[in-house]
Design a protein around this motif. Structure first.
Motif, PDB file in Angstrom:
ATOM      1  N   ILE A 216       0.835  -1.209   0.000  1.00 47.19           N
ATOM      2  CA  ILE A 216       0.000   0.000   0.000  1.00 47.19           C
ATOM      3  C   ILE A 216       0.870   1.258   0.000  1.00 47.19           C
ATOM      4  CG2 ILE A 216      -1.587   1.371   1.421  1.00 47.19           C
ATOM      5  CD1 ILE A 216      -2.868  -1.304   2.292  1.00 47.19           C
ATOM      6  N   LEU A 217       1.902   1.273   0.858  1.00 52.12           N
ATOM      7  CA  LEU A 217       2.770   2.448   0.947  1.00 52.12           C
ATOM      8  C   LEU A 217       3.581   2.652  -0.323  1.00 52.12           C
ATOM      9  CD1 LEU A 217       3.971   2.085   4.643  1.00 52.12           C
ATOM     10  CD2 LEU A 217       2.240   3.650   3.729  1.00 52.12           C
ATOM     11  N   GLU A 218       3.986   1.564  -0.983  1.00 54.55           N
ATOM     12  CA  GLU A 218       4.689   1.673  -2.267  1.00 54.55           C
ATOM     13  C   GLU A 218       3.789   2.331  -3.313  1.00 54.55           C
ATOM     14  OE1 GLU A 218       5.930  -2.243  -3.304  1.00 54.55           O
ATOM     15  OE2 GLU A 218       7.452  -2.346  -1.720  1.00 54.55           O
ATOM     16  N   ILE A 219       2.518   1.908  -3.340  1.00 54.74           N
ATOM     17  CA  ILE A 219       1.566   2.488  -4.292  1.00 54.74           C
ATOM     18  C   ILE A 219       1.381   3.982  -4.007  1.00 54.74           C
ATOM     19  CG2 ILE A 219      -0.864   2.537  -4.999  1.00 54.74           C
ATOM     20  CD1 ILE A 219      -0.891  -0.520  -4.617  1.00 54.74           C
ATOM     21  N   MET A 220       1.219   4.332  -2.732  1.00 55.69           N
ATOM     22  CA  MET A 220       1.046   5.737  -2.363  1.00 55.69           C
ATOM     23  C   MET A 220       2.256   6.563  -2.781  1.00 55.69           C
ATOM     24  SD  MET A 220      -0.789   5.556   1.399  1.00 55.69           S
ATOM     25  CE  MET A 220      -0.806   7.339   1.595  1.00 55.69           C
ATOM     26  N   GLU A 221       3.446   6.024  -2.581  1.00 52.32           N
ATOM     27  CA  GLU A 221       4.665   6.749  -2.934  1.00 52.32           C
ATOM     28  C   GLU A 221       4.755   6.985  -4.435  1.00 52.32           C
ATOM     29  OE1 GLU A 221       9.497   6.495  -2.234  1.00 52.32           O
ATOM     30  OE2 GLU A 221       8.199   4.909  -1.463  1.00 52.32           O
ATOM     31  N   VAL A 222       4.463   5.951  -5.226  1.00 57.08           N
ATOM     32  CA  VAL A 222       4.517   6.076  -6.692  1.00 57.08           C
ATOM     33  C   VAL A 222       3.496   7.088  -7.187  1.00 57.08           C
ATOM     34  CG1 VAL A 222       4.072   4.872  -8.876  1.00 57.08           C
ATOM     35  CG2 VAL A 222       5.448   3.776  -7.098  1.00 57.08           C
ATOM     36  N   VAL A 223       2.261   6.993  -6.656  1.00 63.17           N
ATOM     37  CA  VAL A 223       1.188   7.905  -7.066  1.00 63.17           C
ATOM     38  C   VAL A 223       1.577   9.347  -6.756  1.00 63.17           C
ATOM     39  CG1 VAL A 223      -1.157   8.653  -6.513  1.00 63.17           C
ATOM     40  CG2 VAL A 223      -0.689   6.243  -6.919  1.00 63.17           C
ATOM     41  N   LEU A 224       2.099   9.582  -5.556  1.00 62.06           N
ATOM     42  CA  LEU A 224       2.448  10.945  -5.161  1.00 62.06           C
ATOM     43  C   LEU A 224       3.609  11.489  -5.977  1.00 62.06           C
ATOM     44  CD1 LEU A 224       2.014  10.758  -1.313  1.00 62.06           C
ATOM     45  CD2 LEU A 224       0.607  11.994  -2.938  1.00 62.06           C
ATOM     46  N   GLN A 225       4.574  10.632  -6.301  1.00 61.77           N
ATOM     47  CA  GLN A 225       5.697  11.084  -7.131  1.00 61.77           C
ATOM     48  C   GLN A 225       5.199  11.522  -8.503  1.00 61.77           C
ATOM     49  OE1 GLN A 225       8.504   7.846  -7.100  1.00 61.77           O
ATOM     50  NE2 GLN A 225       9.511   8.565  -5.239  1.00 61.77           N
ATOM     51  N   GLU A 226       4.217  10.784  -9.036  1.00 60.11           N
ATOM     52  CA  GLU A 226       3.638  11.162 -10.327  1.00 60.11           C
ATOM     53  C   GLU A 226       2.892  12.486 -10.221  1.00 60.11           C
ATOM     54  OE1 GLU A 226       1.167   7.899 -11.406  1.00 60.11           O
ATOM     55  OE2 GLU A 226       2.823   6.598 -11.994  1.00 60.11           O
ATOM     56  N   GLU A 227       2.102  12.649  -9.153  1.00 61.25           N
ATOM     57  CA  GLU A 227       1.286  13.846  -9.009  1.00 61.25           C
ATOM     58  C   GLU A 227       2.119  15.071  -8.643  1.00 61.25           C
ATOM     59  OE1 GLU A 227      -1.688  14.129  -9.878  1.00 61.25           O
ATOM     60  OE2 GLU A 227      -2.275  12.042 -10.094  1.00 61.25           O
ATOM     61  N   MET A 228       3.294  14.845  -8.032  1.00 57.93           N
ATOM     62  CA  MET A 228       4.150  15.964  -7.641  1.00 57.93           C
ATOM     63  C   MET A 228       4.728  16.668  -8.859  1.00 57.93           C
ATOM     64  SD  MET A 228       4.514  16.147  -4.242  1.00 57.93           S
ATOM     65  CE  MET A 228       4.670  15.136  -2.795  1.00 57.93           C
ATOM     66  N   LYS A 229       4.675  16.023 -10.020  1.00 57.75           N
ATOM     67  CA  LYS A 229       5.088  16.691 -11.246  1.00 57.75           C
ATOM     68  C   LYS A 229       4.010  17.730 -11.546  1.00 57.75           C
ATOM     69  CE  LYS A 229       7.182  12.459 -12.956  1.00 57.75           C
ATOM     70  NZ  LYS A 229       6.997  11.295 -13.829  1.00 57.75           N
ATOM     71  N   GLU A 230       4.045  18.758 -10.751  1.00 59.24           N
ATOM     72  CA  GLU A 230       3.022  19.793 -10.692  1.00 59.24           C
ATOM     73  C   GLU A 230       2.514  20.195 -12.077  1.00 59.24           C
ATOM     74  OE1 GLU A 230       3.245  24.511  -9.964  1.00 59.24           O
ATOM     75  OE2 GLU A 230       4.832  23.249  -9.195  1.00 59.24           O
ATOM     76  N   ASN A 231       1.208  20.054 -12.260  1.00 55.96           N
ATOM     77  CA  ASN A 231       0.589  20.403 -13.527  1.00 55.96           C
ATOM     78  C   ASN A 231       0.532  21.911 -13.706  1.00 55.96           C
ATOM     79  OD1 ASN A 231       0.019  17.738 -14.347  1.00 55.96           O
ATOM     80  ND2 ASN A 231      -1.756  17.674 -13.001  1.00 55.96           N
ATOM     81  N   LEU A 232       0.594  22.326 -14.966  1.00 53.18           N
ATOM     82  CA  LEU A 232       0.471  23.733 -15.311  1.00 53.18           C
ATOM     83  C   LEU A 232      -0.678  23.873 -16.296  1.00 53.18           C
ATOM     84  CD1 LEU A 232       1.894  26.508 -14.870  1.00 53.18           C
ATOM     85  CD2 LEU A 232       3.121  26.062 -16.997  1.00 53.18           C
ATOM     86  N   TYR A 233      -1.640  24.721 -15.952  1.00 55.41           N
ATOM     87  CA  TYR A 233      -2.837  24.897 -16.776  1.00 55.41           C
ATOM     88  C   TYR A 233      -2.822  26.299 -17.376  1.00 55.41           C
ATOM     89  CZ  TYR A 233      -4.277  20.927 -13.891  1.00 55.41           C
ATOM     90  OH  TYR A 233      -4.327  19.715 -13.254  1.00 55.41           O
TER      91      TYR A 233
END
Length: 344
Positions: A216-233
Motif C-alpha cells: 500500500i505504501l509503495e503504491i502511495m509513494e509512486v502515485v504521489l511522485q507522479e502527481e508531484m510533477k506539478e501540472n500547469l494549466y
C-alpha cells in the motif's frame, strides 16, 4: 523617490490614459480629460521633469509620452486605486461555479474560465502541490480473493485508485481493519507529514500485515511522485492576442516562444509572495524575453498550506488595478472551494 502632488497627478493621468488607449499621451489630452486646474504648458513642464527622472519616456518621434517600467512601478506602489468587481462580474463567477463540481480538474477549469472571461490576458495556474494536500480517507475494497482496489482521497477532491494484489489469506475483515488503522494514523495529515515516525506506529499495530502495508505504501509513494510533477494549466491565449501590442506579428512570435516554454511560466509562479498579490513588471520578471511583459500572481491555499499559484501575464501596459483584483478574488474563491467543498 518623492514626487509633489502635481507630478503624481500627471503621472497617474499618463499611466491610466495609456492603459486605456495604448497610445502615447500628450499634455493637451491630459488637460482635456483630467481636471488638474493647470494649462497644457504647465503639464508639459511637469512631463519634462517626469521624463528626466525616468518615470516616462518618448517613444520614437511621437509628441506624446508613455510610462517607463519605473513609472509603472511607482504607479502600482504609490498611486493606484483599488478596483472592485461589478455585481455583473460577481454573478458571472457564481454562475461558472454554480455546479457543485467534485473533481479537482473541474474546479481548475472553472477558475480558468472565470479569469479568462474577466481579463484579456494569459491565465496560468499551477495545480495543487500534493505534498501539502490533506489526506481525507483511504479505502480498500476487495474485488475478488487475492485482489483489492486501493482508493486514496484528499480534502481538495483529488482521488486516485489503484488495483493491488493481496496475499491469498487476507480476508474482507482484515482489509477493514487495515483501512481503519491507516485512517486513524493518516487522516488529517498532509502527505508531507506522513513521516517515518507515523509509519513506525502503523507497522507496530499491523505487524502481521506487514507485506500488505508495504505494498500500500509503495503504491502511495509512486502515485504521489507522479502527481508531484506539478501540472500547469493555461487559458486566455486567444484573448491576450486582442491587445494592441500583438498586432505586430513579431511581437506575437516572441510571446508564443516565451509561453511555449513551461519553465518560463513556472519561474514566474515560483516567485509569488505567499502573503500578498505579487506584481512583476518588465525586467523584474528576470527574463530577457519577458522585458515587455508584466505578471501578477497570488497563491491559493487550504488550511494555511499553499496548494498552488494563479497568474496573469500581459503587456507592460496592463490594467494593474483590475488584474490584481481579479487574481486576488479568484484565489480566494479557489481556496474556499477547495477548503470547504462550497462553490460559488
Amino acid at each position: 523617490m518623492a514626487l509633489d502632488l502635481r507630478k503624481q497627478q500627471v503621472l497617474e493621468a499618463i499611466v491610466e490614459c495609456h492603459i486605456e488607449t495604448a497610445e502615447p499621451v500628450s499634455s493637451r489630452s491630459i488637460a482635456r480629460k483630467y481636471n488638474l486646474g493647470v494649462s497644457p504648458a504647465t503639464i508639459r513642464n511637469e512631463m519634462a521633469d517626469l521624463e528626466e527622472i525616468g518615470l516616462i519616456r518618448q517613444p520614437h518621434t511621437s509628441a506624446g509620452r508613455v510610462p517607463s517600467q519605473k513609472g509603472y512601478r511607482y504607479y502600482v506602489d504609490k498611486l493606484m486605486k483599488k478596483a472592485e468587481l461589478t455585481p455583473r462580474e460577481e454573478r458571472l463567477i457564481r454562475a461558472i461555479f454554480a455546479k457543485r463540481v467534485k473533481v479537482l480538474a473541474d474546479i481548475i477549469q472553472c477558475t480558468l474560465k472565470a479569469v479568462t472571461q474577466l481579463t484579456d490576458y494569459l491565465v496560468f495556474l499551477s495545480g495543487p502541490y500534493f505534498e501539502n494536500d490533506v489526506l481525507k480517507k483511504i479505502k480498500i475494497i476487495q474485488l475478488m480473493p487475492g485482489k483489492a482496489l486501493l482508493v486514496i482521497m484528499a480534502e481538495t477532491g483529488w482521488v486516485h485508485s489503484k488495483a493491488m494484489d493481496l496475499s491469498s489469506d487476507i480476508t474482507v475483515d482484515d482489509l477493514a481493519y487495515i483501512e481503519l488503522v491507516l485512517n486513524r494514523y493518516f487522516q488529517g495529515l498532509t502527505f508531507k507529514q506522513i513521516t517515518r515516525t507515523v509509519l513506525k506506529d502503523v507497522y507496530n499495530e499491523l505487524t502481521r500485515y506487514r507485506k500488505t502495508i508495504n505494498h500500500i505504501l509503495e503504491i502511495m509513494e509512486v502515485v504521489l511522485q507522479e502527481e508531484m510533477k506539478e501540472n500547469l494549466y493555461l487559458g486566455g491565449t486567444n484573448r491576450i492576442l486582442k491587445q494592441p501590442e500583438y498586432s505586430d506579428i513579431e511581437e506575437v512570435r516572441n510571446l508564443m516562444n516565451f509561453i511555449e516554454k513551461e519553465e518560463n511560466l513556472r519561474m514566474i509562479l515560483q516567485d509569488a509572495d505567499p502573503y500578498r498579490v505579487t506584481v512583476k513588471i518588465g525586467e523584474e520578471i528576470k527574463s530577457e524575453q519577458a522585458s515587455k511583459y508584466s505578471a501578477i500572481t497570488a497563491v491559493y491555499n487550504v488550511g494555511g498550506n499553499i496548494m498552488g499559484v494563479l497568474g496573469l501575464l500581459g503587456p507592460m501596459r496592463m490594467d494593474y488595478a483590475r488584474a490584481m483584483t481579479v487574481v486576488e478574488h479568484m484565489t480566494n474563491v479557489l481556496s474556499e472551494a477547495l477548503s470547504e467543498d462550497k462553490f460559488y
